[in-house]
Design a protein around this motif. Structure first.
Motif, mmCIF file in Angstrom:
data_model
loop_
_atom_site.group_PDB
_atom_site.id
_atom_site.type_symbol
_atom_site.label_atom_id
_atom_site.label_comp_id
_atom_site.label_asym_id
_atom_site.label_seq_id
_atom_site.Cartn_x
_atom_site.Cartn_y
_atom_site.Cartn_z
ATOM 1 N N PRO A 127 -63.625 6.447 19.295
ATOM 2 C CA PRO A 127 -63.519 7.803 18.742
ATOM 3 C C PRO A 127 -62.628 8.651 19.652
ATOM 4 C CG PRO A 127 -65.796 7.054 18.698
ATOM 5 C CD PRO A 127 -65.014 6.031 19.490
ATOM 6 N N ASN A 128 -61.736 9.420 19.038
ATOM 7 C CA ASN A 128 -60.803 10.234 19.816
ATOM 8 C C ASN A 128 -61.506 11.510 20.264
ATOM 9 O OD1 ASN A 128 -58.751 11.713 20.930
ATOM 10 N ND2 ASN A 128 -57.340 11.457 19.223
ATOM 11 N N ARG A 129 -61.999 11.497 21.484
ATOM 12 C CA ARG A 129 -62.717 12.648 22.035
ATOM 13 C C ARG A 129 -61.808 13.583 22.823
ATOM 14 N NH1 ARG A 129 -66.649 8.347 22.524
ATOM 15 N NH2 ARG A 129 -68.374 8.807 21.121
ATOM 16 N N THR A 130 -60.502 13.327 22.790
ATOM 17 C CA THR A 130 -59.562 14.217 23.463
ATOM 18 C C THR A 130 -59.151 15.317 22.495
ATOM 19 O OG1 THR A 130 -57.486 13.147 22.770
ATOM 20 C CG2 THR A 130 -58.649 12.168 24.660
ATOM 21 N N ASN A 131 -58.346 16.252 22.979
ATOM 22 C CA ASN A 131 -57.824 17.296 22.099
ATOM 23 C C ASN A 131 -56.395 16.975 21.661
ATOM 24 O OD1 ASN A 131 -56.456 17.738 24.452
ATOM 25 N ND2 ASN A 131 -56.952 19.911 24.626
ATOM 26 N N VAL A 132 -55.979 15.706 21.836
ATOM 27 C CA VAL A 132 -54.625 15.272 21.485
ATOM 28 C C VAL A 132 -54.688 14.254 20.353
ATOM 29 C CG1 VAL A 132 -52.528 14.130 22.329
ATOM 30 C CG2 VAL A 132 -53.805 15.661 23.841
ATOM 31 N N SER A 133 -54.070 14.582 19.240
ATOM 32 C CA SER A 133 -53.948 13.626 18.139
ATOM 33 C C SER A 133 -52.855 12.629 18.484
ATOM 34 C CB SER A 133 -53.590 14.350 16.837
ATOM 35 O OG SER A 133 -54.653 15.182 16.434
ATOM 36 N N ARG A 134 -53.104 11.379 18.136
ATOM 37 C CA ARG A 134 -52.117 10.333 18.416
ATOM 38 C C ARG A 134 -51.461 9.886 17.126
ATOM 39 N NH1 ARG A 134 -53.085 4.969 17.404
ATOM 40 N NH2 ARG A 134 -55.132 5.007 18.316
ATOM 41 N N VAL A 135 -50.142 9.879 17.136
ATOM 42 C CA VAL A 135 -49.347 9.253 16.089
ATOM 43 C C VAL A 135 -48.559 8.164 16.791
ATOM 44 C CG1 VAL A 135 -47.535 9.567 14.354
ATOM 45 C CG2 VAL A 135 -49.202 11.402 14.776
ATOM 46 N N SER A 136 -48.551 6.981 16.199
ATOM 47 C CA SER A 136 -47.856 5.862 16.833
ATOM 48 C C SER A 136 -47.349 4.914 15.763
ATOM 49 C CB SER A 136 -48.808 5.122 17.783
ATOM 50 O OG SER A 136 -49.919 4.605 17.072
ATOM 51 N N LEU A 137 -46.523 4.006 16.201
ATOM 52 C CA LEU A 137 -46.140 2.906 15.341
ATOM 53 C C LEU A 137 -46.340 1.621 16.116
ATOM 54 C CD1 LEU A 137 -43.185 1.489 16.103
ATOM 55 C CD2 LEU A 137 -42.309 3.527 15.020
ATOM 56 N N ASP A 138 -46.535 0.550 15.377
ATOM 57 C CA ASP A 138 -46.606 -0.763 16.006
ATOM 58 C C ASP A 138 -45.954 -1.774 15.084
ATOM 59 O OD1 ASP A 138 -49.000 -2.094 14.408
ATOM 60 O OD2 ASP A 138 -49.717 -0.117 15.031
ATOM 61 N N PHE A 139 -45.541 -2.870 15.670
ATOM 62 C CA PHE A 139 -44.935 -3.939 14.889
ATOM 63 C C PHE A 139 -45.170 -5.264 15.593
ATOM 64 C CE2 PHE A 139 -41.670 -2.424 17.752
ATOM 65 C CZ PHE A 139 -41.033 -3.568 18.207
ATOM 66 N N ARG A 140 -45.032 -6.323 14.841
ATOM 67 C CA ARG A 140 -45.213 -7.673 15.355
ATOM 68 C C ARG A 140 -43.850 -8.328 15.485
ATOM 69 N NH1 ARG A 140 -48.431 -4.824 14.905
ATOM 70 N NH2 ARG A 140 -50.577 -4.856 14.294
ATOM 71 N N PHE A 141 -43.719 -9.165 16.505
ATOM 72 C CA PHE A 141 -42.472 -9.908 16.668
ATOM 73 C C PHE A 141 -42.745 -11.230 17.366
ATOM 74 C CE2 PHE A 141 -42.849 -7.647 20.637
ATOM 75 C CZ PHE A 141 -42.300 -8.483 21.592
ATOM 76 N N THR A 142 -41.774 -12.109 17.252
ATOM 77 C CA THR A 142 -41.876 -13.427 17.864
ATOM 78 C C THR A 142 -40.634 -13.684 18.695
ATOM 79 O OG1 THR A 142 -43.105 -14.245 15.961
ATOM 80 C CG2 THR A 142 -42.144 -15.893 17.402
ATOM 81 N N PRO A 143 -40.794 -13.922 20.004
ATOM 82 C CA PRO A 143 -39.631 -14.317 20.804
ATOM 83 C C PRO A 143 -39.173 -15.705 20.365
ATOM 84 C CG PRO A 143 -41.476 -13.645 22.207
ATOM 85 C CD PRO A 143 -41.993 -13.769 20.811
ATOM 86 N N LYS A 144 -37.867 -15.887 20.265
ATOM 87 C CA LYS A 144 -37.345 -17.210 19.888
ATOM 88 C C LYS A 144 -37.565 -18.221 21.003
ATOM 89 C CE LYS A 144 -35.615 -15.984 15.936
ATOM 90 N NZ LYS A 144 -35.855 -16.574 14.668
ATOM 91 N N ASP A 145 -37.656 -17.728 22.253
ATOM 92 C CA ASP A 145 -37.902 -18.595 23.404
ATOM 93 C C ASP A 145 -39.377 -18.471 23.780
ATOM 94 O OD1 ASP A 145 -38.135 -19.890 25.833
ATOM 95 O OD2 ASP A 145 -36.397 -18.904 26.741
ATOM 96 N N PRO A 146 -40.209 -19.484 23.485
ATOM 97 C CA PRO A 146 -41.651 -19.375 23.746
ATOM 98 C C PRO A 146 -42.001 -19.207 25.220
ATOM 99 C CG PRO A 146 -41.070 -21.619 23.110
ATOM 100 C CD PRO A 146 -39.835 -20.775 22.929
ATOM 101 N N ARG A 147 -41.076 -19.521 26.129
ATOM 102 C CA ARG A 147 -41.345 -19.329 27.560
ATOM 103 C C ARG A 147 -41.378 -17.854 27.924
ATOM 104 N NH1 ARG A 147 -36.493 -22.768 29.544
ATOM 105 N NH2 ARG A 147 -35.711 -21.614 27.788
ATOM 106 N N ARG A 148 -40.900 -16.997 27.044
ATOM 107 C CA ARG A 148 -40.886 -15.563 27.317
ATOM 108 C C ARG A 148 -42.170 -14.877 26.895
ATOM 109 N NH1 ARG A 148 -36.245 -13.309 29.268
ATOM 110 N NH2 ARG A 148 -34.485 -14.696 29.183
ATOM 111 N N ARG A 149 -43.157 -15.634 26.532
ATOM 112 C CA ARG A 149 -44.451 -15.082 26.136
ATOM 113 C C ARG A 149 -45.362 -15.103 27.359
ATOM 114 N NH1 ARG A 149 -47.173 -14.679 21.233
ATOM 115 N NH2 ARG A 149 -49.412 -14.626 21.523
ATOM 116 N N GLY A 150 -45.860 -13.938 27.773
ATOM 117 C CA GLY A 150 -46.707 -13.860 28.952
ATOM 118 C C GLY A 150 -48.164 -13.679 28.586
#
Length: 167
Positions: A127-150
């Motif tokens: 629950p957002n108990r702060t006095n700041v509303s959050r607007v955001s975006l998110d997206f999914r992606f896949t690195p072509k080089d699997p070694r770059r996944r941490g």
């Protein structure tokens, strides 16, 4: 009193943007010029992001979940970009160790992109108990080089206006 449906109404309004909307043009530029270079320049990603709204004083907008349980994709990483500074309960909460349910808020400043393993690490909101509303975006992606996944949240890309990205 504001609630979950109010957050969803605003989210749906943002999601209704046409493909030529300036925000979606900036999204594509962000992915190509900031996120992709941090992963060797070669990623595949969602054509449109998901917008999120979490108004101050409202309940959680997302239960604890792993993206793989929805998408079926183990190879997806998640990029999250808040349009405000986030802290405490107005931000993204992420488990610190796979399967441990040891959730912590991930503070992010305006202009930062947080990249994490949303496929396997549980995440959600409080629950957002702060006095700041959050607007955001998110997206999914896949690195072509699997070694770059941490691990869970190994890559935080700062994309500050006027600054150079860091990874």
């Amino acid at each position: 009193m504001l609630g979950y449906r109010d957050n969803m109404r605003l989210r749906d309004r943002l999601a209704g943007s046409t493909p030529d909307h300036p925000l979606l043009t900036l999204y594509d530029k962000l992915v190509r010029e900031v996120v992709a270079p941090a992963f060797g320049g070669h990623i595949s990603y969602n054509a449109t992001p998901t917008f999120r709204v979490h108004m101050a004083g409202t309940p959680s907008v997302s239960a604890w979940h792993r993206d793989v349980d929805v998408t079926g994709r183990l190879d997806y990483l998640t990029a999250w970009l808040p349009f405000v500074d986030t802290f405490e309960s107005n931000g993204l909460w992420l488990e610190q160790h796979y399967g441990a349910a040891d959730y912590q808020p991930i503070p992010a400043a305006y202009g930062e992109v947080v990249i994490f393993d949303g496929a396997l690490a549980r995440h959600g909101s409080q629950p957002n108990r702060t006095n700041v509303s959050r607007v955001s975006l998110d997206f999914r992606f896949t690195p072509k080089d699997p070694r770059r996944r941490g691990p869970i949240a190994d890559n935080i890309v700062a994309a500050r206006p006027g600054g150079k990205p860091t990874a």
